[in-house]
Design a protein around this motif. Structure first.
Motif, PDB file in Angstrom:
ATOM      1  N   SER A 155       5.585  -1.165  16.285  1.00  0.00           N
ATOM      2  CA  SER A 155       6.290  -1.512  14.843  1.00  0.00           C
ATOM      3  C   SER A 155       5.333  -1.851  13.920  1.00  0.00           C
ATOM      4  CB  SER A 155       7.248  -2.627  15.276  1.00  0.00           C
ATOM      5  OG  SER A 155       7.613  -3.452  14.025  1.00  0.00           O
ATOM      6  N   PRO A 156       5.176  -1.124  12.625  1.00  0.00           N
ATOM      7  CA  PRO A 156       4.388  -1.766  11.626  1.00  0.00           C
ATOM      8  C   PRO A 156       4.650  -3.374  11.517  1.00  0.00           C
ATOM      9  CG  PRO A 156       5.518   0.248  11.227  1.00  0.00           C
ATOM     10  CD  PRO A 156       6.275  -0.274  12.513  1.00  0.00           C
ATOM     11  N   LEU A 157       5.676  -3.785  11.662  1.00  0.00           N
ATOM     12  CA  LEU A 157       6.155  -5.285  11.375  1.00  0.00           C
ATOM     13  C   LEU A 157       5.042  -6.123  12.185  1.00  0.00           C
ATOM     14  CD1 LEU A 157       9.785  -5.575  10.472  1.00  0.00           C
ATOM     15  CD2 LEU A 157       7.876  -5.724   9.017  1.00  0.00           C
ATOM     16  N   VAL A 158       5.344  -5.744  13.609  1.00  0.00           N
ATOM     17  CA  VAL A 158       4.584  -6.233  14.460  1.00  0.00           C
ATOM     18  C   VAL A 158       3.162  -6.246  14.537  1.00  0.00           C
ATOM     19  CG1 VAL A 158       4.259  -6.251  16.853  1.00  0.00           C
ATOM     20  CG2 VAL A 158       6.481  -6.208  16.346  1.00  0.00           C
ATOM     21  N   LEU A 159       2.556  -5.184  14.111  1.00  0.00           N
ATOM     22  CA  LEU A 159       1.175  -5.084  14.110  1.00  0.00           C
ATOM     23  C   LEU A 159       0.539  -5.862  13.005  1.00  0.00           C
ATOM     24  CD1 LEU A 159       0.825  -1.051  14.225  1.00  0.00           C
ATOM     25  CD2 LEU A 159       0.282  -2.731  15.956  1.00  0.00           C
ATOM     26  N   LYS A 160       1.379  -5.850  11.777  1.00  0.00           N
ATOM     27  CA  LYS A 160       0.881  -6.692  10.623  1.00  0.00           C
ATOM     28  C   LYS A 160       1.153  -8.174  10.857  1.00  0.00           C
ATOM     29  CE  LYS A 160       2.301  -7.583   5.605  1.00  0.00           C
ATOM     30  NZ  LYS A 160       3.153  -7.327   4.944  1.00  0.00           N
ATOM     31  N   GLU A 161       1.816  -8.792  11.496  1.00  0.00           N
ATOM     32  CA  GLU A 161       2.088 -10.033  11.847  1.00  0.00           C
ATOM     33  C   GLU A 161       1.240 -10.522  13.152  1.00  0.00           C
ATOM     34  OE1 GLU A 161       4.191 -12.789  10.700  1.00  0.00           O
ATOM     35  OE2 GLU A 161       3.670 -11.414   9.031  1.00  0.00           O
ATOM     36  N   ILE A 162       0.817  -9.769  14.154  1.00  0.00           N
ATOM     37  CA  ILE A 162      -0.049  -9.953  15.008  1.00  0.00           C
ATOM     38  C   ILE A 162      -1.485 -10.153  14.341  1.00  0.00           C
ATOM     39  CG2 ILE A 162      -1.407  -9.146  16.895  1.00  0.00           C
ATOM     40  CD1 ILE A 162       1.061  -7.915  18.098  1.00  0.00           C
ATOM     41  N   LYS A 163      -1.790  -9.468  13.584  1.00  0.00           N
ATOM     42  CA  LYS A 163      -3.116  -9.594  12.848  1.00  0.00           C
ATOM     43  C   LYS A 163      -3.070 -10.978  11.876  1.00  0.00           C
ATOM     44  CE  LYS A 163      -5.532  -6.756  10.531  1.00  0.00           C
ATOM     45  NZ  LYS A 163      -6.130  -5.722   9.610  1.00  0.00           N
ATOM     46  N   ARG A 164      -1.999 -11.217  11.253  1.00  0.00           N
ATOM     47  CA  ARG A 164      -2.199 -12.383  10.579  1.00  0.00           C
ATOM     48  C   ARG A 164      -1.897 -13.536  11.386  1.00  0.00           C
ATOM     49  NH1 ARG A 164       1.357 -16.355   9.029  1.00  0.00           N
ATOM     50  NH2 ARG A 164       3.398 -15.192  10.093  1.00  0.00           N
ATOM     51  N   LEU A 165      -1.305 -13.871  12.509  1.00  0.00           N
ATOM     52  CA  LEU A 165      -1.316 -14.842  13.428  1.00  0.00           C
ATOM     53  C   LEU A 165      -2.503 -15.034  14.133  1.00  0.00           C
ATOM     54  CD1 LEU A 165       2.172 -14.138  15.089  1.00  0.00           C
ATOM     55  CD2 LEU A 165       1.628 -16.075  13.682  1.00  0.00           C
ATOM     56  N   ASN A 176       0.874   3.474   1.438  1.00  0.00           N
ATOM     57  CA  ASN A 176       1.672   4.557   2.004  1.00  0.00           C
ATOM     58  C   ASN A 176       2.186   3.999   3.464  1.00  0.00           C
ATOM     59  OD1 ASN A 176       2.168   7.004   3.381  1.00  0.00           O
ATOM     60  ND2 ASN A 176       0.339   8.225   2.661  1.00  0.00           N
ATOM     61  N   ASP A 177       3.594   4.090   3.457  1.00  0.00           N
ATOM     62  CA  ASP A 177       4.182   3.559   4.671  1.00  0.00           C
ATOM     63  C   ASP A 177       3.938   4.641   5.864  1.00  0.00           C
ATOM     64  OD1 ASP A 177       5.031   1.135   3.346  1.00  0.00           O
ATOM     65  OD2 ASP A 177       6.885   1.975   2.704  1.00  0.00           O
ATOM     66  N   GLU A 178       3.691   5.801   5.678  1.00  0.00           N
ATOM     67  CA  GLU A 178       3.636   6.731   6.695  1.00  0.00           C
ATOM     68  C   GLU A 178       2.241   6.294   7.416  1.00  0.00           C
ATOM     69  OE1 GLU A 178       3.770  10.520   5.041  1.00  0.00           O
ATOM     70  OE2 GLU A 178       6.228  10.360   4.403  1.00  0.00           O
ATOM     71  N   ILE A 179       1.445   5.670   6.893  1.00  0.00           N
ATOM     72  CA  ILE A 179       0.140   5.444   7.381  1.00  0.00           C
ATOM     73  C   ILE A 179       0.206   4.191   8.238  1.00  0.00           C
ATOM     74  CG2 ILE A 179      -2.388   5.087   7.243  1.00  0.00           C
ATOM     75  CD1 ILE A 179      -2.310   6.985   5.051  1.00  0.00           C
ATOM     76  N   ARG A 180       0.126   4.234   9.555  1.00  0.00           N
ATOM     77  CA  ARG A 180       0.231   2.898   9.885  1.00  0.00           C
ATOM     78  C   ARG A 180      -1.177   2.184  10.676  1.00  0.00           C
ATOM     79  NH1 ARG A 180       5.639   3.540  13.590  1.00  0.00           N
ATOM     80  NH2 ARG A 180       7.000   3.901  12.134  1.00  0.00           N
ATOM     81  N   LEU A 181      -2.345   2.912  10.506  1.00  0.00           N
ATOM     82  CA  LEU A 181      -3.661   2.518  10.956  1.00  0.00           C
ATOM     83  C   LEU A 181      -4.592   3.097  10.187  1.00  0.00           C
ATOM     84  CD1 LEU A 181      -4.519   1.877  14.483  1.00  0.00           C
ATOM     85  CD2 LEU A 181      -6.073   3.548  13.531  1.00  0.00           C
ATOM     86  N   VAL A 182      -5.748   2.250  10.158  1.00  0.00           N
ATOM     87  CA  VAL A 182      -7.006   2.888   9.405  1.00  0.00           C
ATOM     88  C   VAL A 182      -8.217   2.972  10.436  1.00  0.00           C
ATOM     89  CG1 VAL A 182      -8.747   2.755   7.587  1.00  0.00           C
ATOM     90  CG2 VAL A 182      -6.409   1.874   7.347  1.00  0.00           C
ATOM     91  N   VAL A 183      -8.862   4.186  10.330  1.00  0.00           N
ATOM     92  CA  VAL A 183      -9.957   4.163  11.070  1.00  0.00           C
ATOM     93  C   VAL A 183     -11.326   4.472  10.115  1.00  0.00           C
ATOM     94  CG1 VAL A 183     -11.618   5.553  12.954  1.00  0.00           C
ATOM     95  CG2 VAL A 183      -9.072   5.513  13.077  1.00  0.00           C
ATOM     96  N   LEU A 184     -12.337   3.685  10.328  1.00  0.00           N
ATOM     97  CA  LEU A 184     -13.618   3.788   9.741  1.00  0.00           C
ATOM     98  C   LEU A 184     -14.879   4.031  10.457  1.00  0.00           C
ATOM     99  CD1 LEU A 184     -14.717   3.330   6.575  1.00  0.00           C
ATOM    100  CD2 LEU A 184     -15.289   1.008   7.219  1.00  0.00           C
ATOM    101  N   SER A 185     -15.409   5.237   9.795  1.00  0.00           N
ATOM    102  CA  SER A 185     -16.598   5.693  10.585  1.00  0.00           C
ATOM    103  C   SER A 185     -17.669   6.221   9.601  1.00  0.00           C
ATOM    104  CB  SER A 185     -16.135   6.867  11.596  1.00  0.00           C
ATOM    105  OG  SER A 185     -17.147   7.095  12.543  1.00  0.00           O
ATOM    106  N   GLY A 186     -18.679   6.914  10.156  1.00  0.00           N
ATOM    107  CA  GLY A 186     -19.454   7.433   9.141  1.00  0.00           C
ATOM    108  C   GLY A 186     -20.200   8.933   9.396  1.00  0.00           C
TER     109      GLY A 186
END
Length: 262
Positions: free
Chosen positions: A205-215, A46-56
């Motif tokens: 930018s979703p591209l920047v977020l993805k690449e920063i994680k990878r780098l 889903n390209d509309e979602i840019r971030l995931v939050v996980l809680s309990g």
């Protein structure tokens, strides 16, 4: 799809997932893991979602694996079905490979597999009521989701060895001092504080977020020279994207950028 052991909500451009087995301290069952894998797959597509939050939900974020299910698997022996450990391996692989930023909002007790899940996050925020630890040694169990491998990288080898060997469970403020938890807030402010961070990150930018994680991830396992070359190559490739030009154009025009993710 209707989920029974997780709760899934969308808040702006963020996907919030709550582990929802409060009576079992949100321990990891095969059903919970299966539901979590399904929703993460949906979120990735889903390209509309840019971030995931996980809680309990309840008094725990996650107390690790459901030990009753684990013992049942051992009693049954090999039967052609996925064991709880097989399911857990699949979950940790998915969390480690998640392309979108992951914030873990620790609402309660976080031990064993719960800590291992938190260590897959990009940002960790905790309630001031939270206690965190590995705890595997307290039950005669070995870590299997990265506890012994990732914890030294997160907080240093000496601290990690002490916590792994003693099984001590410490307040979130201590883990903030260790550099593992980004911030500790009151239980009442936890979701609001996390959503503020989520909104800030999701605007990028979703591209920047993805690449920063990878780098960052790849760079930890590479020599400095190799990692620096990979970073420069990623930048050169990124200059051909819409988001690169949009970001610079917005800066020049003194307006907010509208990133598209391509």
């Amino acid at each position: 799809m209707k989920y029974e052991e997780i709760i899934y909500e969308k808040k702006q451009q963020s996907a919030w997932i709550y582990l929802n087995r409060p009576k079992e301290m949100n321990s990891l069952s095969k059903k919970l893991i299966t539901e979590l894998l399904e929703v993460l797959k949906e979120i990735e597509q889903n390209d509309e979602i840019r971030l995931v939050v996980l809680s309990g939900k309840g008094k725990a974020f996650c107390a690790g694996a459901d030990l009753k299910e684990l013992l049942e698997d051992l009693d049954k022996g090999p039967n052609g079905q996925k064991s709880l450990l097989d399911c857990a391996e699949e979950l940790f692989t998915k969390l480690n490979d998640l392309s979108k930023p992951l914030i873990v909002a620790l609402n309660g007790v976080t031990v064993a597999g719960g800590l291992e899940i938190a260590m897959t996050a990009d940002v960790v925020v905790a309630s001031d009521k939270v206690k965190i630890g590995d705890g595997h040694a307290n039950f005669g169990v070995l870590p299997g989701g990265g506890g012994a491998v990732r914890l030294p990288r997160e907080i240093g080898i000496n601290r990690a060895k002490y916590l792994l060997l003693t099984g001590d469970i410490l307040p979130a403020e201590v883990w903030k001092d260790y550099g593992f938890v980004h911030d500790v807030v009151s239980a009442e402010e936890l979701e609001e504080a996390v959503q503020k961070i989520a909104v800030k990150i999701s605007a990028k930018s979703p591209l920047v977020l993805k690449e920063i994680k990878r780098l960052v991830t790849d760079g930890l396992d590479q020599s400095l020279d190799t990692a620096l070359r990979q970073e420069l190559l990623a930048l050169k490739n990124h200059t051909q994207s819409h988001d690169f030009r949009e970001g610079l154009g917005a800066f020049s025009d003194k307006r907010e950028p509208e990133f598209k993710g391509y």
